[in-house]
Structure formats: C-alpha cells, structure tokens
Design an enzyme around this catalytic site. Sequence first.
Site, PDB file in Angstrom:
ATOM      1  N   GLU A  97       0.845  -1.206  -0.217  1.00 58.30           N
ATOM      2  CA  GLU A  97      -0.387  -0.385   0.123  1.00 58.30           C
ATOM      3  C   GLU A  97       0.987   1.300  -0.145  1.00 58.30           C
ATOM      4  O   GLU A  97       0.297   2.678   0.199  1.00 58.30           O
ATOM      5  CB  GLU A  97      -1.032  -0.260   0.821  1.00 58.30           C
ATOM      6  N   HIS A 160      -5.719   1.984  -2.648  1.00 56.84           N
ATOM      7  CA  HIS A 160      -4.059   2.072  -2.814  1.00 56.84           C
ATOM      8  C   HIS A 160      -3.714   1.007  -3.988  1.00 56.84           C
ATOM      9  O   HIS A 160      -3.551   0.134  -3.798  1.00 56.84           O
ATOM     10  CB  HIS A 160      -2.694   2.157  -1.865  1.00 56.84           C
ATOM     11  N   LYS A 187     -11.933   6.767   0.489  1.00 60.31           N
ATOM     12  CA  LYS A 187     -10.426   7.545  -0.190  1.00 60.31           C
ATOM     13  C   LYS A 187      -9.681   6.635  -1.263  1.00 60.31           C
ATOM     14  O   LYS A 187      -9.956   5.370  -1.083  1.00 60.31           O
ATOM     15  CB  LYS A 187      -9.079   7.588   1.060  1.00 60.31           C
TER      16      LYS A 187
END
Length: 267
Positions: A97, A160, A187
């Site tokens: 990540e 991510h 996110k």
Amino acid sequence: MTQEFPRTATVRGIELGRARPEIIVPLVGEDEEAVLAQAQAAAASPARLVEWRLDRFRPDLRGAEAHREAALATLIPLRGRLGADRGLLVTFRTPAEGGQRPIEDRDLGRLLEALVTAHRAGAQSPVDLMDIETARSPEVVERVIGTAHGHGVVVVGSFHDMAGTPEVDAMVEMLRGQRRLGADVPKIAVTPHDGHDVLRLLSASLTVEADRVGPHIAISMGALGAVSRVAGEAFGSAATFATVGEASAPGQLAAQDVARMLELLRP
C-alpha cells in the site's frame, strides 16, 4: 420523500467536504522524539489535520505487541503537542500500500482499536480519524469501523494502487463500496502513467461527488498526478496530503505551497 444525507464529516470543528479541501500532513518519525518534533512543525503549518504514519514508527520493534505498546505510549504526548484545534488521523500502510512495514490483519485491528479506545470513560478519544484499508479481512474491517464509530472517531476507508490507475467505473465503485462498508470518508490513491490516467481519476471523483452523500478523497500520485492534490475543490475531493518536511507518498508538495495554490485555484 428523498432521504437527506450529511455532506460533511466533522472533527474538532473541521468539516471535511465543505468548501476548500483540508490539508493533511504526515508524521513519519521513527521514534517519539522525532514524531513530537514533526507534530510541533505541523502545528505551525496551514494544515488542520495531521496523519501519524504508524508503519514508519519504531522500525526497530519487530513484534506487533511491542510496536502497539510503543505507539500507545506516544499517543497522549502527541495529542498534547498538536493542541485542541488540530485533528489526528492514525494510519498504517503495508509495503503493498506504499508503506514500510507488514502487519497481519488481526494485529492491524488490535493496533487501531487500541489507539481509538485509549481514553477514560466519558472523555474524547485522542484519535479523531482512523484509516483502514478496506481490502483487509472483512471481519477485521467491520469490527474496526464499529469500534471507531462507537468512540466518535471518523473512518477513512482507503484503497491504494501503487502500479496503475483503474478504469473510471472501477474507481467509482471502489469509493461507493467503501461508503457501504461504513467509511465516513472513502479514499482512493492511484498511480498514473500518463495524463489520461489523471483525467480518469478526476472523472471518478466528480462522479462520486455528484452522489452528494458525503466527502471522499481522490488522489493521483507522483509528479504527474500533482494537479489532483491542488485542484480537489473543482473535482470534488475533500482533502489533500502535503508535507512539512519528509513526504509519506510520491508527489506530495509542501503544505505552504499547497495552501497558496488551493486559494489561487478556488472555482
């Protein structure tokens, strides 16, 4: 009747999702002294939110329990150094990540839950926001989100991609899926290889912003994606990450520069 949803997530009077994106700066110190020094610098910056990168903390401690105890010992001094007006986000990133330290899902859950519950009954948690990578074990993700919400902590649900940028529809579904899991602030951070990748990220952000169900964060990393860090207000992203000293991800710009650009680029 149409159901109304809150469009902001509030910590310490700071509303994520209202007007100008918030600036978040990382603390990446390897020990308590370094973390507290970086916190003092952050408190003098334009950033109102600070991210403690736990995977960068105490790399000399290999065991999860020893690392957790060291983090807990530093948490209260860190909270004091930041003061009452700045929000604290706690984050742990594995190498996959973009982070520095591996961790088992079970140990990650224990670490995050210990931090958000590290306060006396009736008192406010020293942690204001907690990041959890939503691709982790569903049981751990569900439990950690429930614990955070039970203690008044805002959840950032993250994804991510350190290798590329998914298609627009895939990124939109990731952000919407994170919210369905209970994230207050979904996110996504992706890696662009050309300008079209950056445009796809911005398009996905605009699409999710049009849902009008709450704030999210969308970032295209690296120098190529730097525009996504300063044009968030025009494309629906509620926050951006900048630096006061060492960066925690590729493409982060200095907090003072980002603050100036956010004002210059306000739509």
